[in-house]
Design a protein around this motif. Structure first.
Motif, mmCIF file in Angstrom:
data_model
loop_
_atom_site.group_PDB
_atom_site.id
_atom_site.type_symbol
_atom_site.label_atom_id
_atom_site.label_comp_id
_atom_site.label_asym_id
_atom_site.label_seq_id
_atom_site.Cartn_x
_atom_site.Cartn_y
_atom_site.Cartn_z
ATOM 1 N N THR A 178 9.432 2.343 -0.277
ATOM 2 C CA THR A 178 8.320 3.222 0.123
ATOM 3 C C THR A 178 8.311 3.496 1.627
ATOM 4 O O THR A 178 7.540 4.322 2.101
ATOM 5 N N THR A 179 9.160 2.776 2.377
ATOM 6 C CA THR A 179 9.183 2.944 3.833
ATOM 7 C C THR A 179 10.568 3.385 4.311
ATOM 8 O O THR A 179 11.099 2.878 5.286
ATOM 9 N N THR A 180 11.155 4.315 3.590
ATOM 10 C CA THR A 180 12.433 4.995 3.896
ATOM 11 C C THR A 180 13.698 4.127 3.803
ATOM 12 O O THR A 180 14.775 4.573 4.189
ATOM 13 N N ALA A 181 13.564 2.887 3.334
ATOM 14 C CA ALA A 181 14.743 2.013 3.162
ATOM 15 C C ALA A 181 15.523 1.826 4.459
ATOM 16 O O ALA A 181 16.757 1.838 4.482
ATOM 17 N N ARG A 182 14.786 1.638 5.528
ATOM 18 C CA ARG A 182 15.410 1.468 6.836
ATOM 19 C C ARG A 182 15.838 0.019 7.021
ATOM 20 O O ARG A 182 15.122 -0.895 6.643
ATOM 21 N N ASN A 240 9.155 8.257 1.788
ATOM 22 C CA ASN A 240 8.079 8.013 2.744
ATOM 23 C C ASN A 240 6.774 8.046 1.952
ATOM 24 O O ASN A 240 6.139 9.079 1.830
ATOM 25 N N TYR A 241 6.428 6.900 1.402
ATOM 26 C CA TYR A 241 5.225 6.786 0.577
ATOM 27 C C TYR A 241 4.221 5.839 1.228
ATOM 28 O O TYR A 241 3.451 5.177 0.557
ATOM 29 N N ARG A 242 4.264 5.762 2.571
ATOM 30 C CA ARG A 242 3.381 4.817 3.263
ATOM 31 C C ARG A 242 1.931 5.246 3.225
ATOM 32 O O ARG A 242 1.610 6.440 3.221
ATOM 33 N N MET A 243 1.063 4.255 3.272
ATOM 34 C CA MET A 243 -0.353 4.515 3.503
ATOM 35 C C MET A 243 -0.566 4.493 5.018
ATOM 36 O O MET A 243 0.081 3.718 5.728
ATOM 37 N N THR A 244 -1.483 5.328 5.524
ATOM 38 C CA THR A 244 -1.754 5.294 6.972
ATOM 39 C C THR A 244 -2.879 4.299 7.273
ATOM 40 O O THR A 244 -3.650 3.909 6.396
ATOM 41 N N GLY A 277 2.966 5.397 -5.856
ATOM 42 C CA GLY A 277 3.101 3.977 -6.194
ATOM 43 C C GLY A 277 3.801 3.797 -7.533
ATOM 44 O O GLY A 277 4.686 2.949 -7.685
ATOM 45 N N LEU A 278 3.416 4.619 -8.516
ATOM 46 C CA LEU A 278 4.057 4.559 -9.838
ATOM 47 C C LEU A 278 5.540 4.915 -9.741
ATOM 48 O O LEU A 278 6.388 4.255 -10.337
ATOM 49 N N HIS A 279 5.846 5.954 -8.977
ATOM 50 C CA HIS A 279 7.245 6.368 -8.816
ATOM 51 C C HIS A 279 8.067 5.251 -8.172
ATOM 52 O O HIS A 279 9.163 4.919 -8.630
ATOM 53 N N ALA A 280 7.510 4.644 -7.121
ATOM 54 C CA ALA A 280 8.227 3.559 -6.437
ATOM 55 C C ALA A 280 8.391 2.350 -7.361
ATOM 56 O O ALA A 280 9.455 1.724 -7.398
ATOM 57 N N ALA A 281 7.344 2.021 -8.131
ATOM 58 C CA ALA A 281 7.395 0.863 -9.032
ATOM 59 C C ALA A 281 8.467 1.074 -10.107
ATOM 60 O O ALA A 281 9.269 0.173 -10.385
ATOM 61 N N LEU A 282 8.488 2.259 -10.698
ATOM 62 C CA LEU A 282 9.478 2.533 -11.753
ATOM 63 C C LEU A 282 10.895 2.522 -11.186
ATOM 64 O O LEU A 282 11.823 2.017 -11.817
ATOM 65 N N THR A 283 11.049 3.065 -9.975
ATOM 66 C CA THR A 283 12.370 3.044 -9.325
ATOM 67 C C THR A 283 12.787 1.592 -9.069
ATOM 68 O O THR A 283 13.933 1.213 -9.318
ATOM 69 N N ALA A 284 11.849 0.778 -8.606
ATOM 70 C CA ALA A 284 12.159 -0.620 -8.278
ATOM 71 C C ALA A 284 12.583 -1.433 -9.503
ATOM 72 O O ALA A 284 13.440 -2.307 -9.401
ATOM 73 N N VAL A 285 11.992 -1.147 -10.670
ATOM 74 C CA VAL A 285 12.396 -1.912 -11.864
ATOM 75 C C VAL A 285 13.627 -1.301 -12.537
ATOM 76 O O VAL A 285 14.074 -1.790 -13.578
ATOM 77 N N GLY A 286 14.172 -0.239 -11.945
ATOM 78 C CA GLY A 286 15.472 0.268 -12.403
ATOM 79 C C GLY A 286 15.435 1.463 -13.337
ATOM 80 O O GLY A 286 16.423 1.731 -14.028
ATOM 81 N N VAL A 287 14.332 2.203 -13.388
ATOM 82 C CA VAL A 287 14.287 3.410 -14.222
ATOM 83 C C VAL A 287 15.154 4.492 -13.572
ATOM 84 O O VAL A 287 15.007 4.777 -12.389
ATOM 85 N N LYS A 288 16.068 5.048 -14.371
ATOM 86 C CA LYS A 288 17.043 6.011 -13.832
ATOM 87 C C LYS A 288 17.083 7.284 -14.670
ATOM 88 O O LYS A 288 16.432 7.376 -15.707
ATOM 89 N N ALA A 345 0.840 -1.199 0.000
ATOM 90 C CA ALA A 345 0.000 0.000 0.000
ATOM 91 C C ALA A 345 0.872 1.245 0.000
ATOM 92 O O ALA A 345 1.937 1.271 0.624
ATOM 93 N N THR A 346 0.437 2.278 -0.728
ATOM 94 C CA THR A 346 1.206 3.528 -0.826
ATOM 95 C C THR A 346 0.298 4.732 -0.569
ATOM 96 O O THR A 346 -0.925 4.594 -0.489
ATOM 97 N N SER A 347 0.922 5.904 -0.458
ATOM 98 C CA SER A 347 0.171 7.117 -0.122
ATOM 99 C C SER A 347 -0.704 7.614 -1.272
ATOM 100 O O SER A 347 -1.666 8.343 -1.060
ATOM 101 N N SER A 348 -0.373 7.227 -2.513
ATOM 102 C CA SER A 348 -1.199 7.599 -3.673
ATOM 103 C C SER A 348 -0.831 6.711 -4.861
ATOM 104 O O SER A 348 0.157 5.958 -4.788
ATOM 105 N N GLY A 349 -1.595 6.825 -5.917
ATOM 106 C CA GLY A 349 -1.255 6.110 -7.135
ATOM 107 C C GLY A 349 0.041 6.654 -7.724
ATOM 108 O O GLY A 349 0.900 5.899 -8.181
ATOM 109 N N THR A 350 0.188 7.974 -7.684
ATOM 110 C CA THR A 350 1.388 8.607 -8.239
ATOM 111 C C THR A 350 2.657 8.133 -7.521
ATOM 112 O O THR A 350 3.647 7.780 -8.171
#
Ligand SMILES: *Cc1c(COP(=O)(O)O)cnc(C)c1O
Length: 381
Positions: free
Chosen positions: A222-226, A239-243, A58-69, A51-56
């Protein structure tokens, strides 16, 4: 006023929200976030959901995860909500904008295939646009208004060139393709739970998929990479968490998904049958589409001015109606984006009128909308 798309909050939303407050779990930890992720995975037919704070986001995190640079290209349809392109820009990359098909308003696989074949080369495992010298880092179709394109075909294209396949499924919850949920069609798919979507959390999103490691990476990002209870981090995270508050609303909403979907589909077919008698087209729908938005398409030759006039007259008559997405290639921040073939996009985007399609709309209200639209169109066309 009969509104365009308002949330339907007649389930257990209030009860679950009160539980959050009573237990003080209002932030990003809590039972509803976990429950919501499990439910989203289940209803989309995927193994994992984050779960993420918004669709936008979520898209940013997904693209980052698949390696878009930085300086990469990501293929998307120009006919989409601006957030699809913005998520790419947030990665430092640029969208490569392509045309849609008339029958589903989704990215045209023929154009994608031809453009890649004639303008790109594979170099050391990377797909490079020859003229621009940039890497094509992902292919991202959009499930426009809840229509599913032939994702098996996009899968073949992505696999042939070794690029990840991400789906912007922001408005597609509930859509199926040949009886199958879309959760396993792309490497990652992203949903939105914004207030105007079929299912809402107030605001929110989710990234779904079947690859455990990839979804773990999305969760991590999405959770600060802690990496420890102390303040240790191993990546530049978000910090893209859903509350838990958002998830509480989402859990109550998902309990009524089937009702919402059948209502959305009913509204679309109501408009289709009413307006086809009148010689006006309604929105295209693939088999088992989720029918997020419904409305009419003005005849060829009509344009933005006509849409504006008709919407104004409808508003005066108590019916909220609006234009739909203006393509990304016509937006100021994307003037320098690469574009390939825009015939269908340019032929349709400025003739679309979205009509009231809330899941709570009554048949009486639908009849009023249709009567008003008919009267106003008759004057106008
Ligand atoms: C709604 C939507 C988004 C954005 O989702 P938010 O939750 O509003 O950030 C992105 N893409 C499409 C196609 C959408 O319909």
């Amino acid at each position: 006023m009969i509104n365009l798309a308002i949330p339907n909050l007649e389930g257990k939303e209030r009860e679950y929200l009160n539980k959050c407050i009573d237990t003080t779990f209002v932030s990003s930890v809590g039972e509803y976030v976990n429950r919501f992720e499990d439910q989203v995975a289940k209803v989309t037919g995927s193994r994992y959901a984050v779960a993420t704070s918004s669709g936008t986001t979520g898209l940013h995190a997904a693209l980052t995860a698949v390696g878009v640079k930085r300086d990469d290209l990501v293929i998307i349809p120009s006919f989409t909500f601006i957030a699809t392109a913005n998520a790419i820009a947030h990665c430092g990359a640029m969208p490569w904008l392509m045309d849609i098909r008339e029958e589903d308003w989704c990215l045209d696989p023929e154009i994608v295939e031809a453009e890649i074949r004639y303008t790109c080369v594979l170099k050391d495992g990377a797909l490079i646009h020859r003229e621009m010298g940039k890497r094509v880092a992902a292919l991202m179709p959009v499930y426009t208004i809840g229509n599913l394109p032939d994702m098996k075909r996009f899968r073949r294209i992505a696999d042939m060139y070794g690029i990840p396949l991400v789906a912007d499924a922001a408005c597609a919850i509930g859509a199926k393709w040949q009886g199958e949920d879309f959760g396993s069609f792309a490497d990652l798919s992203v949903l939105s739970f914004n207030g105007n979507k079929t299912v809402t959390c107030g605001g929110g999103g989710a990234v779904i998929g079947n690859d455990e490691n990839l979804l773990k990476l999305v969760k991590h990002l999405t959770t600060t990479a802690r990496v420890s209870k102390e303040y240790d981090f191993d990546m530049v995270g978000f910090n893209y968490r859903m509350t838990n508050l958002q998830a509480a609303v989402g859990c109550a909403q998902l309990e009524r998904l089937d009702t919402f979907l059948s209502r959305k589909r009913f509204v679309r077919s109501y408009y289709e049958s009413t307006f086809s008698d009148f010689g006006v087209s309604s929105f295209p729908a693939t088999d088992m589409a989720s029918c997020w938005f419904s409305g009419v398409i003005l005849p060829e030759g009509k344009g933005e001015e006509d849409v504006r006039d008709i919407c104004k007259k409808l508003a005066d008559a108590g019916v909220e109606a609006r234009a739909f997405w203006k393509p990304v290639h016509l937006q100021k921040p994307y003037q320098s984006a690469r574009i390939s073939a825009m015939r269908n996009t340019e032929a349709v985007w400025n003739r679309i009128i979205t009509l009231p399609c809330s899941t709570g709309i009554t048949e009486e209200e639908l009849k009023i909308v249709c009567d008003m639209v008919r009267i106003i169109l008759k004057e106008h066309l």
